[in-house]
Scaffold this active site. Structure first.
Site, PDB file in Angstrom:
ATOM      1  N   HIS A  19       0.822  -1.214   0.000  1.00  0.00           N
ATOM      2  CA  HIS A  19       0.000   0.000   0.000  1.00  0.00           C
ATOM      3  C   HIS A  19       0.857   1.265   0.000  1.00  0.00           C
ATOM      4  O   HIS A  19       0.361   2.345  -0.298  1.00  0.00           O
ATOM      5  CB  HIS A  19      -0.913  -0.021   1.230  1.00  0.00           C
ATOM      6  CG  HIS A  19      -2.321   0.387   0.971  1.00  0.00           C
ATOM      7  ND1 HIS A  19      -2.898   0.468  -0.282  1.00  0.00           N
ATOM      8  CD2 HIS A  19      -3.309   0.747   1.837  1.00  0.00           C
ATOM      9  CE1 HIS A  19      -4.160   0.849  -0.164  1.00  0.00           C
ATOM     10  NE2 HIS A  19      -4.431   1.030   1.104  1.00  0.00           N
ATOM     11  N   ASN A  66      -6.846   6.686   3.607  1.00  0.00           N
ATOM     12  CA  ASN A  66      -8.247   6.987   3.330  1.00  0.00           C
ATOM     13  C   ASN A  66      -8.594   8.467   3.405  1.00  0.00           C
ATOM     14  O   ASN A  66      -9.706   8.849   3.056  1.00  0.00           O
ATOM     15  CB  ASN A  66      -9.155   6.199   4.276  1.00  0.00           C
ATOM     16  CG  ASN A  66      -9.017   4.707   4.079  1.00  0.00           C
ATOM     17  OD1 ASN A  66      -8.291   4.239   3.201  1.00  0.00           O
ATOM     18  ND2 ASN A  66      -9.713   3.941   4.887  1.00  0.00           N
TER      19      ASN A  66
END
EC number: 3.1.1.29
Length: 186
Positions: A19, A66
């Site tokens: 990620h 996020n």
């Protein structure tokens, strides 16, 4: 002036995860140009490089993935950088490990960091470099993207990081559409 944002999660435990490949690309650029990272007032780390006379602001949001848009939009406003001079670099499950794809627009494709950026910049029409991390054969995607690259994949991901950094350096002097055509063919 260009804004190059690598997406990832802050903290040592996420440093080498799939990620965080966006962070790895901007780290590579900072390393190549020997420029330090500084904490910005916009909840991110920034580093400034000059490529062919063009200033590029590198950024690693410290908001966690996020909420990446909460860092990117204020930096764009502060430096008065138009959307066409922004590049977002992030991990993509739908590309094989080591492959990159450049695009000028598109949906978030299920990527929460991209969803946040689209929400904050209010358009899907911005430059991006997707770096392939592949999908897990089995198991949960969350555990997969928060896992490190295995040794067997490291040569491919290192090559993708290098290639992504090369594309960004080319973007300093070349329209993104031309950079896209060059790197998507390889």
């Amino acid at each position: 002036m260009k804004l190059i944002a690598g997406l990832g999660n802050p903290g040592k435990k996420y440093e080498r995860t799939r990620h965080n490949v966006g962070f790895m690309v901007v780290d590579e650029l900072s390393f190549r140009h020997q420029t330090p990272w500084k904490k910005s007032k916009f909840n991110g780390m920034t580093s400034e490089i000059i490529v062919g006379g063009e200033k590029m602001i590198l950024v690693k949001p410290l908001t966690f993935m996020n909420a990446s848009g909460e860092c990117i939009r204020p930096l764009m406003d502060y430096y008065n950088i138009p959307i066409e001079d922004v590049v977002i670099v992030y991990d993509d499950l739908d590309l094989p490990v080591g492959k990159i794809r450049l695009r000028q627009k598109g949906s978030a494709g299920g990527h929460n960091g991209m969803k946040s950026i689209i929400q904050h910049v209010k358009t899907q029409e911005f430059n991006r470099i997707r770096v392939g991390v592949s999908r897990p054969l089995k198991g949960e995607v969350i555990n997969y993207v928060l896992g490190d690259f295995p040794k067997a994949e490291q040569p491919d991901i290192i090559a993708a990081i290098q290639k992504s950094a090369d594309a960004i350096e080319d973007f300093a002097q070349t329209p993104f559409i031309e950079v896209m055509n060059k790197y998507n063919q390889k």
